[in-house]
Design an enzyme around this catalytic site. Structure first.
Site, PDB file in Angstrom:
ATOM      1  N   ASP A  33       6.772  24.033   8.688  1.00 44.82           N
ATOM      2  CA  ASP A  33       7.918  23.183   8.357  1.00 44.82           C
ATOM      3  C   ASP A  33       9.172  23.807   8.950  1.00 44.82           C
ATOM      4  OD1 ASP A  33       8.211  20.829   5.939  1.00 44.82           O
ATOM      5  OD2 ASP A  33      10.070  21.715   6.690  1.00 44.82           O
ATOM      6  N   ASN A  81       1.740  15.711   9.569  1.00 40.74           N
ATOM      7  CA  ASN A  81       2.460  14.976   8.534  1.00 40.74           C
ATOM      8  C   ASN A  81       3.968  14.944   8.729  1.00 40.74           C
ATOM      9  OD1 ASN A  81       2.908  13.990   5.637  1.00 40.74           O
ATOM     10  ND2 ASN A  81       3.925  15.985   5.615  1.00 40.74           N
ATOM     11  N   TYR A 146      12.190   3.829  13.353  1.00 35.20           N
ATOM     12  CA  TYR A 146      11.119   4.455  12.569  1.00 35.20           C
ATOM     13  C   TYR A 146       9.835   3.631  12.702  1.00 35.20           C
ATOM     14  CZ  TYR A 146       8.543   6.084   8.443  1.00 35.20           C
ATOM     15  OH  TYR A 146       7.578   6.572   7.582  1.00 35.20           O
ATOM     16  N   LYS A 150       6.097   4.834  14.223  1.00 37.69           N
ATOM     17  CA  LYS A 150       4.845   4.787  13.468  1.00 37.69           C
ATOM     18  C   LYS A 150       3.828   3.868  14.155  1.00 37.69           C
ATOM     19  CE  LYS A 150       6.035   7.768  10.453  1.00 37.69           C
ATOM     20  NZ  LYS A 150       5.368   9.099  10.418  1.00 37.69           N
ATOM     21  N   THR A 181       9.230  10.667  -2.169  1.00 37.17           N
ATOM     22  CA  THR A 181       9.381  11.953  -1.482  1.00 37.17           C
ATOM     23  C   THR A 181      10.834  12.070  -1.022  1.00 37.17           C
ATOM     24  OG1 THR A 181       8.946  11.102   0.741  1.00 37.17           O
ATOM     25  CG2 THR A 181       7.017  11.726  -0.602  1.00 37.17           C
TER      26      THR A 181
END
Length: 250
Positions: A33, A81, A146, A150, A181
């Protein structure tokens, strides 16, 4: 022998939930990360290794794969991820913000696949799961860039499914709806106020674990609140008149 799993975007949210779930099942984790303090904290919690780095830099993926092999001797599972919201206003275009979204959401997946595949193949196979989104299957007008990123990673998963399967590597994607999240933190009150159910990171982590072990190459698992994960099925593209098979580009 316990599996070795590499997880990007692992300092919080879905990535951290996957790390906890996989570690609880005996897997050894290598977490990546940009948030150094956060990824170190989660790695210590699950007894794993960690690397602070930006997935939009290909060197981060190479270092992560090398570290997994150095620390644990192999690599079996990869969860790509890491992701960010696009947030690009096409009417007041911000090139830096656009490049950032593409770098994390698309380049980060491509670089992760590129770094992991030789090692997975050399270990006899394994699995890659990409965190996509329902926005990779439908046109989400709330964040067009976005949505584009995806769709791109869903296309990559579908195109790589058969070639990678021939090397013993399964690639698939999870396509969750809105999940509670940090990515949607700014909209959480709106969802709650409207009575709109949000997935938990743990809901998605369960789907990721299932995707690791699917035998159907290119599976796209839809994850929605209150429903078990289900594979998405495309309707197919009509061929030319006369029933001829379309040529394959060379």
């Amino acid at each position: 022998m316990s599996s070795v799993v590499l997880i990007t975007g692992a300092a919080s949210g879905i990535g951290a939930a996957v790390a906890r779930r996989m570690a609880a099942g005996g897997a050894r984790c290598l977490l990546v990360d940009l948030d150094e303090a956060g990824v170190e904290r989660v790695a210590k919690e699950v007894g794993g290794a960690w690397l602070a780095g930006d997935v939009s830099d290909p060197e981060t993926s190479r270092r992560a794969v090398d570290l997994a092999v150095e620390r644990y001797g192999r690599l079996d599972l990869v969860h790509l991820n890491a992701g960010i919201a696009g947030g690009v206003d096409l009417a007041a275009f911000d090139l830096e913000r656009y490049r950032r979204a593409m770098g994390v959401n698309v380049d980060g997946v491509v670089f992760g696949v590129n770094a992991a595949v030789p090692v997975l193949a050399g270990s006899g196979g394994g699995a890659i799961v990409v965190t996509a989104s329902l926005a990779g299957l439908v046109g989400y007008d709330g964040d067009p860039v976005y949505t584009m990123t995806k769709h791109a990673v869903v296309g990559l998963v579908r195109a790589l499914a058969e070639p990678l399967a021939r090397t013993g590597i399964r690639i698939s994607a999870v396509c969750p709806g809105f999940t509670d999240t940090p990515l949607v933190a700014g909209q959480r009150d709106m969802f709650v106020g409207a009575g709109f159910p949000l997935l938990t990171a743990e809901d998605v982590a369960g789907a990721v674990e299932a995707a690791f072990y699917t035998n159907d190459p290119g599976t796209l698992l839809i994850v929605q609140p209150g429903r078990p994960p289900v594979p998405y099925r495309y309707a197919g593209v009509p061929g030319p008149a006369g029933g001829q098979r379309p040529p394959i580009p060379s």
